[in-house]
Design an enzyme around this catalytic site. Structure first.
Site, mmCIF file in Angstrom:
data_model
loop_
_atom_site.group_PDB
_atom_site.id
_atom_site.type_symbol
_atom_site.label_atom_id
_atom_site.label_comp_id
_atom_site.label_asym_id
_atom_site.label_seq_id
_atom_site.Cartn_x
_atom_site.Cartn_y
_atom_site.Cartn_z
ATOM 1 N N VAL A 1 54.325 70.618 56.659
ATOM 2 C CA VAL A 1 54.360 70.073 58.007
ATOM 3 C C VAL A 1 55.806 69.947 58.465
ATOM 4 O O VAL A 1 56.714 69.839 57.640
ATOM 5 C CB VAL A 1 53.622 68.710 58.055
ATOM 6 C CG1 VAL A 1 54.307 67.686 57.165
ATOM 7 C CG2 VAL A 1 53.492 68.179 59.480
ATOM 8 N N CYS A 2 56.016 69.988 59.790
ATOM 9 C CA CYS A 2 57.312 69.719 60.401
ATOM 10 C C CYS A 2 58.321 70.836 60.097
ATOM 11 O O CYS A 2 58.074 71.996 60.406
ATOM 12 C CB CYS A 2 57.803 68.346 59.955
ATOM 13 S SG CYS A 2 59.178 67.683 60.932
ATOM 14 N N ALA A 3 59.441 70.525 59.482
ATOM 15 C CA ALA A 3 60.451 71.533 59.176
ATOM 16 C C ALA A 3 60.108 72.354 57.945
ATOM 17 O O ALA A 3 60.603 73.478 57.779
ATOM 18 C CB ALA A 3 61.813 70.860 58.977
#
Length: 300
Positions: free
Chosen positions: A100-102
């Site tokens: 998730v995310c970066a």
């Protein structure tokens, strides 16, 4: 068996929600530190104590490996040669992995584990992700084969429930998401209606109290504190010390055990009553409105 690796700089909301939701489903979740010690300094001053070092997990077999994001947490995950080896082994065995995310771009993409796959990530990392896979997708959750990716802190609960569905099926995912009061479609029902509007002003940076207790719901505590301040999971002071001070806002997380403990805390209840008498704001979520505020006349 699920592995959630964490590092210095990991995003605490993504870490805690992923772990919490997966454990609610009955999954055996191992939180593993890629640092030299079990405790990691996550983003925003959050302290997370892992169950094991990632080096202890190199020979274990996992049904799912899920990477939280955050910077520089995603970079620290990426730079762990042991974790890279574990996740590559997971992929070659055709078992589920997620980020998730970066982390989809910074970790999975850099390891070559998104090649010819559709994936999403935090918006500012989309350009970095693009060369690593066949197609970037601007969606909250993206699944392609055995890989699940998601955008960021605000999508993590959906991300975690999607992982539950992959592990156990839709019925279990619905069973887990129901008590979380999740809504699949965002729309008019998310409009905030304020029935008793007040003008809240202050001269300096607001002083805010968020009490926690054994049994408090960690997701609710983490999200409130993270967004209002950026925080540590270890309490700053005992309630005896806090009672000597005044606050512009007092906010109670939920969780059944925590709410029951709050209700039994005479000092906390007195602080809330003084807060009301002073016409200063206070709030509560989940079980705390019913178990703490209502019995003491704080919702009249």
């Amino acid at each position: 068996m699920v592995l959630v690796p964490v590092a210095n700089g990991s995003e605490p909301i993504e870490s805690v929600i992923t772990i919490d939701v997966l454990r609610r489903s009955g999954a055996d979740v191992t939180v593993a530190s890629v640092e030299k010690q079990l405790r990691v300094d996550a983003c925003h001053g959050v302290k997370i104590v892992a169950d094991a070092l990632v080096s202890d997990c190199r020979d274990a077999v996992f049904d799912l490996i899920a990477l939280p994001g955050g910077m520089p947490g995603a970079t620290n995950l990426k730079e762990s040669e042991v974790l890279e080896s574990i996740v590559k082994k997971q992929a070659s065995a055709g078992r589920l992995y997620a980020a998730v995310c970066a982390s989809p771009a910074v970790a999975l993409g850099s390891w070559g584990l998104l090649k010819d796959l559709k994936a999403t990530c935090y918006p500012s990392f989309m350009e970095q992700l693009a060369p690593a896979c066949a197609a970037t997708v601007e969606s909250r959750i993206q699944q392609d084969g055995k890989v699940v990716t998601s955008c960021g802190p605000g999508t993590t609960m959906e991300f975690a429930v999607a992982l539950v569905e992959q592990l156990y099926g839709k019925e279990k995912a619905d069973e887990v998401s129901g008590p979380l009061v999740m809504r699949a479609n965002r729309g008019d029902e998310y409009t905030i209606a304020e029935f008793n509007p007040i003008q809240w002003t202050f001269d300096n940076s607001p002083q805010i109290l968020v009490p926690i207790a054994n049994g408090s719901e960690e997701m609710e505590a983490v999200i409130i504190i993270d967004i209002l301040r950026k925080f540590k999971l270890v309490a700053d002071m005992l309630i005896d010390e806090a009672a000597k001070l005044s606050y512009d806002l007092i906010v109670l997380p939920g969780g059944l055990g925590g709410a029951q403990a709050f209700a039994k805390s005479e000092k906390l209840v007195n602080m809330l009553k003084k807060q009301k008498e002073s016409n200063r704001p206070y709030g509560a979520i989940c079980a705390s409105p019913a178990l703490v505020l209502e019995p003491h006349g704080l919702l009249k």
